[in-house]
Design a protein around this motif. Structure first.
Motif, PDB file in Angstrom:
ATOM      1  N   GLY A   1      47.679  -3.859  82.160  1.00  0.00           N
ATOM      2  CA  GLY A   1      47.095  -4.472  83.431  1.00  0.00           C
ATOM      3  C   GLY A   1      45.744  -4.150  83.680  1.00  0.00           C
ATOM      4  O   GLY A   1      45.138  -4.528  83.871  1.00  0.00           O
ATOM      5  N   ALA A   2      45.341  -3.194  82.468  1.00  0.00           N
ATOM      6  CA  ALA A   2      43.650  -2.948  82.589  1.00  0.00           C
ATOM      7  C   ALA A   2      42.969  -4.120  81.824  1.00  0.00           C
ATOM      8  O   ALA A   2      41.737  -3.732  81.689  1.00  0.00           O
ATOM      9  CB  ALA A   2      43.405  -1.501  81.771  1.00  0.00           C
ATOM     10  N   ASN A   3      43.549  -5.096  81.405  1.00  0.00           N
ATOM     11  CA  ASN A   3      42.965  -6.104  80.703  1.00  0.00           C
ATOM     12  C   ASN A   3      42.103  -7.222  81.724  1.00  0.00           C
ATOM     13  O   ASN A   3      41.731  -8.263  81.056  1.00  0.00           O
ATOM     14  CB  ASN A   3      43.837  -6.717  79.663  1.00  0.00           C
ATOM     15  N   PHE A   4      42.599  -6.988  82.873  1.00  0.00           N
ATOM     16  CA  PHE A   4      41.835  -8.073  83.854  1.00  0.00           C
ATOM     17  C   PHE A   4      40.839  -7.336  84.532  1.00  0.00           C
ATOM     18  O   PHE A   4      40.666  -6.251  84.827  1.00  0.00           O
ATOM     19  CB  PHE A   4      42.977  -8.221  84.951  1.00  0.00           C
ATOM     20  N   PRO A   5      39.647  -8.105  84.693  1.00  0.00           N
ATOM     21  CA  PRO A   5      39.289  -9.544  84.145  1.00  0.00           C
ATOM     22  C   PRO A   5      39.194  -9.551  82.635  1.00  0.00           C
ATOM     23  O   PRO A   5      38.537  -8.521  82.300  1.00  0.00           O
ATOM     24  CB  PRO A   5      38.354 -10.125  84.744  1.00  0.00           C
ATOM     25  N   PRO A   6      39.334 -10.519  81.878  1.00  0.00           N
ATOM     26  CA  PRO A   6      39.051 -10.599  80.551  1.00  0.00           C
ATOM     27  C   PRO A   6      37.432 -10.678  80.323  1.00  0.00           C
ATOM     28  O   PRO A   6      36.825 -11.044  81.232  1.00  0.00           O
ATOM     29  CB  PRO A   6      39.620 -12.032  79.924  1.00  0.00           C
ATOM     30  N   TYR A   7      37.011 -10.027  79.189  1.00  0.00           N
ATOM     31  CA  TYR A   7      35.476  -9.838  79.329  1.00  0.00           C
ATOM     32  C   TYR A   7      34.885  -9.849  77.811  1.00  0.00           C
ATOM     33  O   TYR A   7      35.846  -9.694  76.869  1.00  0.00           O
ATOM     34  CB  TYR A   7      35.084  -8.627  79.755  1.00  0.00           C
ATOM     35  N   ASN A   8      33.857 -10.207  77.776  1.00  0.00           N
ATOM     36  CA  ASN A   8      33.183 -10.167  76.256  1.00  0.00           C
ATOM     37  C   ASN A   8      31.848  -9.397  76.331  1.00  0.00           C
ATOM     38  O   ASN A   8      31.370  -9.180  77.400  1.00  0.00           O
ATOM     39  CB  ASN A   8      32.746 -11.442  75.757  1.00  0.00           C
ATOM     40  N   ILE A   9      31.651  -8.669  75.372  1.00  0.00           N
ATOM     41  CA  ILE A   9      30.406  -7.785  74.984  1.00  0.00           C
ATOM     42  C   ILE A   9      29.539  -8.476  74.067  1.00  0.00           C
ATOM     43  O   ILE A   9      30.066  -8.505  72.929  1.00  0.00           O
ATOM     44  CB  ILE A   9      30.556  -6.321  74.750  1.00  0.00           C
ATOM     45  N   VAL A  10      28.450  -9.303  74.454  1.00  0.00           N
ATOM     46  CA  VAL A  10      27.631 -10.123  73.150  1.00  0.00           C
ATOM     47  C   VAL A  10      26.466  -9.559  73.106  1.00  0.00           C
ATOM     48  O   VAL A  10      25.681  -9.168  73.949  1.00  0.00           O
ATOM     49  CB  VAL A  10      27.601 -11.478  73.888  1.00  0.00           C
ATOM     50  N   LYS A  11      26.139  -9.474  71.715  1.00  0.00           N
ATOM     51  CA  LYS A  11      24.712  -8.909  71.402  1.00  0.00           C
ATOM     52  C   LYS A  11      23.894 -10.172  71.469  1.00  0.00           C
ATOM     53  O   LYS A  11      24.023 -11.166  70.607  1.00  0.00           O
ATOM     54  CB  LYS A  11      24.659  -8.167  69.956  1.00  0.00           C
ATOM     55  N   THR A  12      22.877 -10.443  72.247  1.00  0.00           N
ATOM     56  CA  THR A  12      22.354 -11.771  72.403  1.00  0.00           C
ATOM     57  C   THR A  12      20.853 -11.583  71.570  1.00  0.00           C
ATOM     58  O   THR A  12      20.238 -12.624  71.457  1.00  0.00           O
ATOM     59  CB  THR A  12      21.742 -12.017  73.859  1.00  0.00           C
ATOM     60  N   GLY A  13      20.452 -10.548  71.233  1.00  0.00           N
ATOM     61  CA  GLY A  13      19.095 -10.409  70.601  1.00  0.00           C
ATOM     62  C   GLY A  13      19.181  -9.058  69.899  1.00  0.00           C
ATOM     63  O   GLY A  13      20.011  -8.193  69.834  1.00  0.00           O
ATOM     64  N   GLU A  14      18.225  -8.585  69.317  1.00  0.00           N
ATOM     65  CA  GLU A  14      18.043  -7.356  68.677  1.00  0.00           C
ATOM     66  C   GLU A  14      18.075  -6.167  69.543  1.00  0.00           C
ATOM     67  O   GLU A  14      18.892  -5.387  69.129  1.00  0.00           O
ATOM     68  CB  GLU A  14      16.534  -7.295  68.024  1.00  0.00           C
ATOM     69  N   ASN A  15      17.636  -6.250  70.731  1.00  0.00           N
ATOM     70  CA  ASN A  15      17.914  -5.309  71.761  1.00  0.00           C
ATOM     71  C   ASN A  15      18.470  -5.711  73.333  1.00  0.00           C
ATOM     72  O   ASN A  15      18.064  -5.013  74.085  1.00  0.00           O
ATOM     73  CB  ASN A  15      16.446  -4.595  71.962  1.00  0.00           C
ATOM     74  N   THR A  16      19.307  -6.895  73.172  1.00  0.00           N
ATOM     75  CA  THR A  16      19.677  -7.360  74.263  1.00  0.00           C
ATOM     76  C   THR A  16      20.975  -7.442  74.231  1.00  0.00           C
ATOM     77  O   THR A  16      21.551  -7.903  73.081  1.00  0.00           O
ATOM     78  CB  THR A  16      19.057  -8.795  74.585  1.00  0.00           C
ATOM     79  N   TYR A  17      21.687  -7.540  75.550  1.00  0.00           N
ATOM     80  CA  TYR A  17      23.297  -7.557  75.332  1.00  0.00           C
ATOM     81  C   TYR A  17      23.486  -8.311  76.803  1.00  0.00           C
ATOM     82  O   TYR A  17      22.938  -8.276  77.593  1.00  0.00           O
ATOM     83  CB  TYR A  17      23.746  -6.208  75.300  1.00  0.00           C
ATOM     84  N   ASP A  18      24.832  -9.028  76.534  1.00  0.00           N
ATOM     85  CA  ASP A  18      25.277  -9.477  77.910  1.00  0.00           C
ATOM     86  C   ASP A  18      26.738  -8.866  77.932  1.00  0.00           C
ATOM     87  O   ASP A  18      27.508  -8.956  76.818  1.00  0.00           O
ATOM     88  CB  ASP A  18      25.445 -11.026  77.870  1.00  0.00           C
ATOM     89  N   VAL A  19      27.396  -8.520  79.086  1.00  0.00           N
ATOM     90  CA  VAL A  19      28.804  -8.325  79.238  1.00  0.00           C
ATOM     91  C   VAL A  19      29.212  -9.654  80.175  1.00  0.00           C
ATOM     92  O   VAL A  19      28.286  -9.985  81.300  1.00  0.00           O
ATOM     93  CB  VAL A  19      29.153  -7.020  80.255  1.00  0.00           C
ATOM     94  N   GLU A  20      30.155 -10.492  79.649  1.00  0.00           N
ATOM     95  CA  GLU A  20      30.508 -11.715  80.450  1.00  0.00           C
ATOM     96  C   GLU A  20      32.180 -11.534  80.720  1.00  0.00           C
ATOM     97  O   GLU A  20      32.648 -10.876  80.072  1.00  0.00           O
ATOM     98  CB  GLU A  20      30.731 -12.712  79.353  1.00  0.00           C
ATOM     99  N   LEU A  21      32.348 -11.622  82.154  1.00  0.00           N
ATOM    100  CA  LEU A  21      33.643 -11.326  82.804  1.00  0.00           C
ATOM    101  C   LEU A  21      34.009 -12.612  83.163  1.00  0.00           C
ATOM    102  O   LEU A  21      33.263 -13.254  84.042  1.00  0.00           O
ATOM    103  CB  LEU A  21      33.645 -10.298  83.903  1.00  0.00           C
ATOM    104  N   ALA A  22      35.380 -13.105  83.022  1.00  0.00           N
ATOM    105  CA  ALA A  22      35.743 -14.258  83.443  1.00  0.00           C
ATOM    106  C   ALA A  22      36.615 -14.235  84.756  1.00  0.00           C
ATOM    107  O   ALA A  22      37.417 -13.406  84.919  1.00  0.00           O
ATOM    108  CB  ALA A  22      36.985 -14.693  82.355  1.00  0.00           C
ATOM    109  N   LEU A  23      35.654 -14.736  85.764  1.00  0.00           N
ATOM    110  CA  LEU A  23      36.088 -14.613  86.992  1.00  0.00           C
ATOM    111  C   LEU A  23      36.409 -15.726  87.825  1.00  0.00           C
ATOM    112  O   LEU A  23      35.771 -16.157  89.045  1.00  0.00           O
ATOM    113  CB  LEU A  23      34.961 -13.767  87.975  1.00  0.00           C
TER     114      LEU A  23
END
Length: 145
Positions: free
Chosen positions: A37-59
């Motif tokens: 059950g700890a897998n909700f909501p599904p998410y991604n951790i994306v490296k968008t640049g040399e020093n930038t990141y996004d955490v994306e959650l499907a909501l």
């Protein structure tokens, strides 16, 4: 720290300044982080640049007023707010398969990473972050004399 027999306690005597990290691991174990059950909501951790990141959650089905994003003491918490139960006064809903269940997702953020903002678009919450590298840690060329 409830579990005194934890493997993390074996590492505490040989480290300095990592208490928060070990406490976070202990918290993950106590909360049943590794259960299904700890897998909700599904998410991604994306490296968008040399020093930038996004955490994306499907909501899907959530709006801005339904969720809360908080950054405190190197912990990024995304959670749903308590909602009133919507009733089908007209009796038009035959099946309710899309639920807005309660959730809380916590991410540990490094000391040198700064949370820049959050955006909810098309059912995807994106929390943008940037690693801020101090001048004294940046690579530099040393002049040879």
């Amino acid at each position: 720290m409830k579990n005194n027999l934890s493997i993390f306690n074996n590492l505490r005597p040989i480290t300095v300044g990592f208490d928060n990290m070990f406490d976070h691991f202990e918290h993950m174990m106590d909360d049943g982080f590794f259960r299904t059950g700890a897998n909700f909501p599904p998410y991604n951790i994306v490296k968008t640049g040399e020093n930038t990141y996004d955490v994306e959650l499907a909501l899907a089905g959530f709006s801005k007023k339904d969720i809360e994003v908080e950054y405190k003491e190197n912990m990024l918490t995304v959670k749903s707010k308590k909602q009133e139960e919507t009733k089908d006064e007209d009796g038009n809903i035959i099946h309710r398969g899309i639920s807005k269940r309660m959730f809380s997702k916590v991410f540990t953020i490094a000391n040198d990473v700064e949370v820049k903002g959050a955006e909810l678009k098309d059912g995807l919450l994106k929390v943008s972050m940037e690693r801020i590298i101090p001048e004294h840690k940046k690579a530099k060329t040393i002049e040879i004399k």
